[in-house]
Design a protein around this motif. Structure first.
Motif, mmCIF file in Angstrom:
data_model
loop_
_atom_site.group_PDB
_atom_site.id
_atom_site.type_symbol
_atom_site.label_atom_id
_atom_site.label_comp_id
_atom_site.label_asym_id
_atom_site.label_seq_id
_atom_site.Cartn_x
_atom_site.Cartn_y
_atom_site.Cartn_z
ATOM 1 N N SER A 1 23.671 36.277 86.412
ATOM 2 C CA SER A 1 24.608 37.375 86.695
ATOM 3 C C SER A 1 25.964 37.152 86.031
ATOM 4 O O SER A 1 26.737 38.099 85.880
ATOM 5 C CB SER A 1 24.773 37.563 88.203
ATOM 6 O OG SER A 1 25.461 36.465 88.773
ATOM 7 N N ARG B 1 22.569 42.142 83.714
ATOM 8 C CA ARG B 1 22.664 42.687 85.059
ATOM 9 C C ARG B 1 21.461 42.197 85.842
ATOM 10 O O ARG B 1 20.341 42.128 85.308
ATOM 11 C CB ARG B 1 22.663 44.218 85.049
ATOM 12 C CG ARG B 1 23.855 44.822 84.344
ATOM 13 C CD ARG B 1 25.156 44.593 85.132
ATOM 14 N NE ARG B 1 26.314 45.034 84.391
ATOM 15 C CZ ARG B 1 27.115 44.232 83.688
ATOM 16 N NH1 ARG B 1 26.883 42.959 83.625
ATOM 17 N NH2 ARG B 1 28.159 44.719 83.053
ATOM 18 N N VAL B 2 21.687 41.886 87.091
ATOM 19 C CA VAL B 2 20.625 41.424 87.984
ATOM 20 C C VAL B 2 20.482 42.449 89.094
ATOM 21 O O VAL B 2 21.472 42.840 89.708
ATOM 22 C CB VAL B 2 20.977 40.038 88.576
ATOM 23 C CG1 VAL B 2 19.890 39.573 89.528
ATOM 24 C CG2 VAL B 2 21.219 39.017 87.477
ATOM 25 N N ARG B 3 19.262 42.916 89.318
ATOM 26 C CA ARG B 3 19.040 43.870 90.404
ATOM 27 C C ARG B 3 17.590 43.775 90.869
ATOM 28 O O ARG B 3 16.763 43.123 90.243
ATOM 29 C CB ARG B 3 19.411 45.278 89.982
ATOM 30 C CG ARG B 3 18.728 45.805 88.767
ATOM 31 C CD ARG B 3 19.273 47.197 88.428
ATOM 32 N NE ARG B 3 18.561 47.773 87.316
ATOM 33 C CZ ARG B 3 19.098 48.089 86.157
ATOM 34 N NH1 ARG B 3 20.379 47.897 85.945
ATOM 35 N NH2 ARG B 3 18.380 48.617 85.200
ATOM 36 N N VAL B 4 17.308 44.454 91.955
ATOM 37 C CA VAL B 4 15.952 44.463 92.484
ATOM 38 C C VAL B 4 15.030 45.080 91.444
ATOM 39 O O VAL B 4 15.342 46.131 90.856
ATOM 40 C CB VAL B 4 15.893 45.251 93.812
ATOM 41 C CG1 VAL B 4 14.464 45.381 94.301
ATOM 42 C CG2 VAL B 4 16.751 44.568 94.865
ATOM 43 N N HIS B 5 13.906 44.432 91.198
ATOM 44 C CA HIS B 5 12.930 44.933 90.235
ATOM 45 C C HIS B 5 12.111 46.056 90.865
ATOM 46 O O HIS B 5 11.859 46.049 92.070
ATOM 47 C CB HIS B 5 12.018 43.785 89.782
ATOM 48 C CG HIS B 5 11.143 44.137 88.635
ATOM 49 N ND1 HIS B 5 9.856 44.592 88.810
ATOM 50 C CD2 HIS B 5 11.374 44.123 87.305
ATOM 51 C CE1 HIS B 5 9.330 44.835 87.629
ATOM 52 N NE2 HIS B 5 10.227 44.553 86.692
ATOM 53 N N ARG B 6 11.681 46.993 90.070
ATOM 54 C CA ARG B 6 10.949 48.162 90.574
ATOM 55 C C ARG B 6 9.641 47.788 91.271
ATOM 56 O O ARG B 6 9.152 48.526 92.109
ATOM 57 C CB ARG B 6 10.681 49.156 89.439
ATOM 58 C CG ARG B 6 9.820 48.609 88.336
ATOM 59 C CD ARG B 6 9.719 49.588 87.155
ATOM 60 N NE ARG B 6 9.107 48.967 86.021
ATOM 61 C CZ ARG B 6 7.792 48.881 85.829
ATOM 62 N NH1 ARG B 6 6.963 49.413 86.698
ATOM 63 N NH2 ARG B 6 7.311 48.280 84.764
ATOM 64 N N SER C 1 17.778 31.761 93.838
ATOM 65 C CA SER C 1 19.172 32.184 93.987
ATOM 66 C C SER C 1 20.067 31.501 92.963
ATOM 67 O O SER C 1 21.032 32.099 92.489
ATOM 68 C CB SER C 1 19.666 31.922 95.407
ATOM 69 O OG SER C 1 19.604 30.556 95.722
ATOM 70 N N GLU D 1 19.514 33.500 89.770
ATOM 71 C CA GLU D 1 20.163 34.810 89.901
ATOM 72 C C GLU D 1 21.671 34.690 89.735
ATOM 73 O O GLU D 1 22.295 35.477 89.004
ATOM 74 C CB GLU D 1 19.834 35.408 91.264
ATOM 75 C CG GLU D 1 20.400 36.783 91.489
ATOM 76 C CD GLU D 1 20.025 37.367 92.839
ATOM 77 O OE1 GLU D 1 20.513 38.472 93.123
ATOM 78 O OE2 GLU D 1 19.268 36.744 93.594
ATOM 79 N N HIS E 1 11.823 39.136 84.755
ATOM 80 C CA HIS E 1 11.850 39.344 86.199
ATOM 81 C C HIS E 1 11.154 38.177 86.893
ATOM 82 O O HIS E 1 10.319 37.506 86.305
ATOM 83 C CB HIS E 1 11.215 40.677 86.607
ATOM 84 C CG HIS E 1 9.799 40.852 86.164
ATOM 85 N ND1 HIS E 1 9.461 41.453 84.971
ATOM 86 C CD2 HIS E 1 8.629 40.499 86.735
ATOM 87 C CE1 HIS E 1 8.150 41.475 84.833
ATOM 88 N NE2 HIS E 1 7.615 40.885 85.893
ATOM 89 N N GLU F 1 15.110 45.832 80.526
ATOM 90 C CA GLU F 1 14.534 44.693 81.228
ATOM 91 C C GLU F 1 14.119 43.620 80.229
ATOM 92 O O GLU F 1 13.417 43.889 79.260
ATOM 93 C CB GLU F 1 13.311 45.111 82.042
ATOM 94 C CG GLU F 1 12.697 43.942 82.779
ATOM 95 C CD GLU F 1 11.428 44.280 83.527
ATOM 96 O OE1 GLU F 1 10.861 43.358 84.107
ATOM 97 O OE2 GLU F 1 11.006 45.462 83.522
ATOM 98 N N ILE G 1 13.187 40.066 91.545
ATOM 99 C CA ILE G 1 14.492 40.205 90.907
ATOM 100 C C ILE G 1 14.295 40.528 89.433
ATOM 101 O O ILE G 1 13.538 39.845 88.740
ATOM 102 C CB ILE G 1 15.295 38.891 91.020
ATOM 103 C CG1 ILE G 1 15.472 38.497 92.485
ATOM 104 C CG2 ILE G 1 16.644 39.003 90.323
ATOM 105 C CD1 ILE G 1 15.947 37.069 92.673
#
Length: 98
Positions: free
Chosen positions: A9, A15-20, A2, A5, A35, A32, A24
């Motif tokens: 950010s 940009r930080v987002r859920v990875h596919r 955290s 992250e 991660h 990308e 993260i």
């Protein structure tokens, strides 16, 4: 994770987002760059030349699945690893703009 992250950010263009695939993902200008898997394994794309240097210096390992690619892996085991992880993420973001 955290802490990482939250720091990333705040970086311009990131940009930080859920990875596919879970975990993260860190994206620089939509691409990308890095991660973190849920188990604390960080993967960063730094290119083959930089990968070779980081591995030889002991600052990262070859990617855990694709060791001959331009990706490196790094275990985040605790707060002591945050600074090194942020440096790798920054290198990967800069590589995206090179």
């Amino acid at each position: 994770m955290s802490t990482i992250e939250a720091a990333v950010s705040q970086w311009p263009g990131m940009r930080v987002r859920v990875h596919r695939l879970g975990g993260i993902g860190f994206f620089h200008d939509g691409k990308e760059s890095s991660h973190i898997h849920g188990n604390g394994l960080l993967d960063c794309f730094v290119g083959r030349e930089k990968r070779d240097a980081l591995v030889s210096e002991g600052r990262a390992m070859p990617h855990h699945i694709f060791p001959r690619s331009g990706w490196v892996s790094f275990w985040i085991e605790g707060e002591a690893d945050v600074r090194a992880a942020l440096e790798l993420i920054e290198m990967a973001a800069r590589h995206q703009t090179a």
